[in-house]
Design a protein around this motif. Structure first.
Motif, short mmCIF file in Angstrom:
data_model
loop_
_atom_site.label_atom_id
_atom_site.label_comp_id
_atom_site.label_asym_id
_atom_site.label_seq_id
_atom_site.Cartn_x
_atom_site.Cartn_y
_atom_site.Cartn_z
N ILE A 35 0.85 -1.20 0.00
CA ILE A 35 0.00 0.00 0.00
C ILE A 35 0.88 1.25 0.00
N LYS A 36 1.96 1.19 0.78
CA LYS A 36 2.86 2.34 0.90
C LYS A 36 3.68 2.55 -0.36
N ASP A 37 4.10 1.42 -0.97
CA ASP A 37 4.97 1.50 -2.15
C ASP A 37 4.35 0.66 -3.28
N PRO A 38 3.46 1.26 -4.08
CA PRO A 38 2.75 0.50 -5.13
C PRO A 38 3.69 -0.19 -6.11
N LEU A 39 4.91 0.34 -6.29
CA LEU A 39 5.84 -0.28 -7.25
C LEU A 39 6.28 -1.67 -6.78
N SER A 40 6.20 -1.92 -5.47
CA SER A 40 6.59 -3.24 -4.95
C SER A 40 5.42 -4.22 -4.95
N ALA A 41 4.24 -3.71 -5.28
CA ALA A 41 3.02 -4.51 -5.12
C ALA A 41 2.70 -5.32 -6.38
N PRO A 42 1.98 -6.42 -6.21
CA PRO A 42 1.50 -7.17 -7.37
C PRO A 42 0.32 -6.46 -8.03
N LEU A 43 -0.06 -6.90 -9.20
CA LEU A 43 -1.28 -6.40 -9.84
C LEU A 43 -2.44 -6.63 -8.87
N VAL A 68 -6.93 -15.85 -24.95
CA VAL A 68 -5.74 -15.15 -25.46
C VAL A 68 -4.76 -14.88 -24.32
N ASP A 69 -5.30 -14.56 -23.15
CA ASP A 69 -4.43 -14.27 -22.01
C ASP A 69 -5.15 -14.71 -20.73
N GLU A 70 -4.48 -15.55 -19.94
CA GLU A 70 -5.05 -15.97 -18.65
C GLU A 70 -4.09 -15.54 -17.56
N ASP A 71 -4.57 -14.73 -16.64
CA ASP A 71 -3.71 -14.25 -15.57
C ASP A 71 -4.52 -14.23 -14.28
N THR A 72 -3.82 -13.95 -13.17
CA THR A 72 -4.50 -13.75 -11.90
C THR A 72 -4.02 -12.43 -11.31
N PHE A 73 -4.79 -11.89 -10.37
CA PHE A 73 -4.36 -10.69 -9.66
C PHE A 73 -4.73 -10.84 -8.19
N TYR A 74 -4.23 -9.91 -7.38
CA TYR A 74 -4.50 -9.96 -5.94
C TYR A 74 -5.68 -9.06 -5.61
N SER A 75 -6.71 -9.66 -5.06
CA SER A 75 -7.84 -8.89 -4.59
C SER A 75 -7.40 -8.12 -3.34
N ILE A 76 -7.81 -6.85 -3.23
CA ILE A 76 -7.42 -6.06 -2.05
C ILE A 76 -8.17 -6.57 -0.82
N LEU A 77 -7.69 -6.14 0.36
CA LEU A 77 -8.38 -6.44 1.62
C LEU A 77 -9.28 -5.26 1.99
N PRO A 78 -10.44 -5.54 2.57
CA PRO A 78 -11.04 -6.86 2.75
C PRO A 78 -11.52 -7.42 1.41
N THR A 79 -11.47 -8.74 1.29
CA THR A 79 -11.92 -9.39 0.06
C THR A 79 -13.45 -9.46 0.07
N ALA A 80 -14.04 -8.28 0.03
CA ALA A 80 -15.51 -8.16 0.10
C ALA A 80 -15.96 -7.21 -1.01
N THR A 81 -17.15 -7.45 -1.50
CA THR A 81 -17.64 -6.79 -2.72
C THR A 81 -17.54 -5.27 -2.66
N GLN A 82 -18.02 -4.66 -1.55
CA GLN A 82 -18.08 -3.19 -1.55
C GLN A 82 -16.71 -2.54 -1.57
N TYR A 83 -15.68 -3.28 -1.24
CA TYR A 83 -14.32 -2.74 -1.32
C TYR A 83 -13.67 -3.10 -2.66
N CYS A 84 -13.66 -4.40 -2.98
CA CYS A 84 -12.93 -4.86 -4.16
C CYS A 84 -13.56 -4.38 -5.47
N ARG A 85 -14.89 -4.46 -5.55
CA ARG A 85 -15.51 -4.12 -6.83
C ARG A 85 -15.49 -2.62 -7.07
#
Length: 518
Positions: free
Chosen positions: A203-211, A258-275
C-alpha cells in the motif's frame, strides 16, 4: 481371482457367445448373460454393473430401445453396442444416445476385452497416473513453499495447487486427496504469513506490489479497447480461480483464451471494497476522498455498490478512453439475465459493455442460508460442480454463445474469491462492529491475535477510517470470527460454509482472462 468388472451381456443369440464369455471369465470378468432387453432392465434395478454389452438387433425390444431405457435411468452406465449392421443411421442413433463404444459381429474375444479394458481401466489408470505424477510434484511444491516465494511465485504456486486439485477430483485416491488438502492448508498458512508481512508495504509502495484490484482495468483491459471494436467486460462476482478453470472448457468451445492471468484482490476481500476499487481504479481510501457522497462504509445506511457506473466513467476519463461508446449492465436476478440475453445483439453497437453478474455471489451467500444449497455445495468439488452447472444453463452463457460468431473481445474477471471456513475464533466488539465473518472493523475490538491481521490505522491498508478509533481485522487461513454470545450455535451454523473478506489463496488470488471469438 479378483473380479476385473461386472459385465451384463444382452443378446437374443447369447448361446453363440459362449466362447467369448468363457474367455472373459478366464480373464477375471464376471459376466451375466441375458437374452432380451426386458430382463436386462429388471436386472439393473437390483444389480450394479460396470459395463453393458448390448446387441443392436433383438426381437421385441430392440437394442436401441433398450439403450434409450438404460440411459434414461442410468445415464453414467457405459454401454457397448454390438451390431451386425454397419448402417450409418443406426450408429448415429446409438452414438447420439451416448454409447461408449461399439463392436461389429462376429465379435473377436480380444476386441471385447480391449473395449472393456478401455472403459473399466481408464478411470483406474488415470487415477494411478495422477497419483504418481502428484507424488513426484509434491516435493517440488514443498520446496517452492519453503523458498520464500514472491508475489508472482505465489500466483504460480496457487495455480499448480488448483491444477492438482482438479486432477485429483477425477481420481479415486482418498489418501492422496488428503495429502493434497494438507499441502494446500500449509500453503494457506504460509501465504497468510506472507500477506501479514507485505500488505502494508504494498500500500505504501505501489511499485513493490502485485497487480491488484484497482489496477486490473488499467493494465488488463484498457490497452485492448478500441473504437469500433466490440468488447465485453464481464465481472462475475465471487469467482475463484478453480471455478474459472471448470467453466473455461465450456467457453473455449466458442471463444479462444488469449491471455489468462490472476491478480491480488485487495483487503477486505468483500464486494463493496474490491468491486468499487476495480471500477474506480483506486484504493478505497482514495475513492472516499474523491467521491465522499458516493462512498459508503459498512456501518452507513444505503447500498454499497450503487455507484460503479460513476466510478467506471471517471476511470475511463482518467485513461483517456472517455471517447468510447460504453454501457454498464448489472444483473442481480434471472429476469435481468434474460433481458441481457434478449438484447445481446444491441450491445454489439458499443465499444465496451461492462456486465456485473451477481449470480455466483448470491449462490455463495445462499450457501449459508439455504439448507438445500448446504447439501449441494458441501465441499470444493461440489461447489465447482454447482458453478459449472449454473454457468452452462445461465442466460450469461446463452447470450455469449449468440454473439460468438461476431468479432468480439471478451474479458472475464471478478472482485474476490471465497473460502470454506472451518475454525472459529472469538471476537468481541461493540454494537457498531460489522457482522462479516472474515473481517470486522469497530472500536475496542478484542480478538485472538494469532488468527487475524489487524490494522489499527486503516489507512495503512488503503482503507477509509469509519470513525476515529476504528480497527480493521482480517481472518487468516480458514478462520471465521464469532461473538461469544450464542457461540456454539453460530459455530455449528457457519462451519464449512463459503465466506469471504479475509486472507487466503482462494479469496485473494483471482482470475482475469481475455478471450476472442474463434
Amino acid at each position: 481371482m479378483s473380479t476385473q468388472g461386472e459385465i451384463l451381456w444382452v443378446d437374443d443369440e447369447i448361446d453363440s457367445m459362449k466362447s467369448q464369455i468363457l474367455f472373459l471369465t478366464n480373464k477375471g470378468y464376471e459376466v451375466t448373460p441375458l437374452t432380451n432387453g426386458y430382463d436386462a432392465l429388471e436386472l439393473l434395478k437390483d444389480k450394479v454393473m460396470d459395463v453393458v454389452l448390448l446387441d443392436e438387433s433383438m426381437p421385441g425390444m430392440t437394442g436401441l430401445e433398450t439403450l434409450a431405457k438404460i440411459k434414461e435411468t442410468y445415464p453414467q452406465l457405459p454401454v457397448v453396442m454390438v451390431t451386425k449392421n454397419e448402417a450409418e443411421y443406426i450408429m448415429e442413433e446409438a452414438i447420439g444416445a451416448q454409447i461408449t463404444d461399439y463392436l461389429i459381429k462376429p465379435v473377436n474375444p480380444n476386441q471385447v476385452l480391449l473395449s472393456l479394458k478401455k472403459i473399466i481401466d481408464t478411470k483406474r489408470l488415470v487415477s494411478e497416473k495422477t497419483t504418481s505424477a502428484y507424488q513426484q510434484e509434491f516435493r517440488n511444491l514443498f520446496m517452492a513453499l519453503s523458498s520464500n516465494p514472491n508475489h508472482e511465485e505465489w500466483k504460480e504456486l496457487y495455480k499448480k495447487l488448483v491444477y492438482w486439485e482438479l486432477e485429483m477430483a477425477r481420481s479415486d485416491s482418498d489418501e492422496m486427496i488428503e495429502v493434497l488438502q494438507a499441502q494446500k492448508a500449509e500453503a494457506n498458512t504460509e501465504f497468510s504469513k506472507y500477506i501479514v508481512k507485505n500488505y502494508a508495504k504494498w500500500i505504501k509502495d505501489p511499485l513493490s506490489a502485485p497487480l491488484s484490484s484497482h489496477q486490473v482495468i488499467k493494465e488488463k483491459v484498457a490497452p485492448f479497447l478500441e473504437k469500433g471494436k466490440s468488447s465485453f467486460l464481464v465481472v462475475i462476482d465471487n469467482l475463484r480461480y478453480d471455478q474459472w478453470k471448470v467453466i473455461q472448457p465450456t467457453l473455449n468451445e466458442f471463444f479462444k483464451t488469449v491471455d489468462e492471468d490472476t491478480f491480488y484482490s485487495i483487503l477486505p476481500t468483500a464486494t463493496q471494497y474490491c468491486r468499487n476499487a476495480l471500477f474506480a481504479g483506486m484504493l478505497p481510501i482514495d475513492i472516499e476522498a474523491k467521491f465522499p457522497n458516493e462512498w459508503k462504509n459498512d456501518d452507513e445506511e444505503g447500498g454499497k455498490n450503487l455507484h460503479e457506473e460513476t466510478f467506471m466513467r471517471n476511470q475511463l476519463k482518467n485513461l483517456k478512453l472517455d471517447g468510447l461508446k460504453w454501457q454498464y449492465v448489472k444483473i442481480t436476478n434471472n429476469e435481468d439475465g434474460k433481458s441481457f440475453e434478449d438484447n445481446i445483439h444491441n450491445y454489439l453497437n458499443n465499444d465496451l459493455t461492462v456486465v456485473v453478474y451477481n449470480f455466483v455471489d448470491m449462490l455463495s451467500h445462499a450457501r449459508t442460508e439455504m439448507e438445500v444449497l448446504k447439501e449441494l455445495a458441501g465441499d470444493e468439488v461440489s461447489y465447482r460442480s454447482l458453478t459449472l452447472s449454473w454457468f452452462e444453463h445461465s442466460p450469461l452463457f446463452r447470450a455469449l454463445r449468440k454473439i460468438a460468431d461476431k468479432d468480439i473481445q471478451l474479458f472475464i474477471t471478478t472482485d474476490h474469491g471465497t473460502t470454506r471456513v472451518k475454525r472459529p475464533s472469538k471476537c468481541v466488539g461493540d454494537r457498531h462492529t460489522t457482522t462479516n465473518l472474515r473481517y470486522k472493523h469497530g472500536r475496542n475490538l478484542q480478538y485472538e491475535e494469532k488468527d487475524v491481521l489487524a490494522f489499527r490505522d486503516p489507512k495503512d491498508a488503503g482503507l477509509p477510517r469509519p470513525n476515529v478509533s476504528s480497527t480493521f481485522i482480517f481472518a487468516k487461513e480458514d478462520v471465521f470470527l464469532c461473538y461469544p454470545n450464542n457461540y456454539n450455535h453460530y459455530v455449528n451454523y457457519y462451519k464449512n460454509t463459503f465466506q469471504h473478506g479475509g486472507i487466503s489463496l482462494e479469496e485473494m488470488i483471482v482470475p482475469v482472462i481475455r478471450l476472442q471469438s474463434k
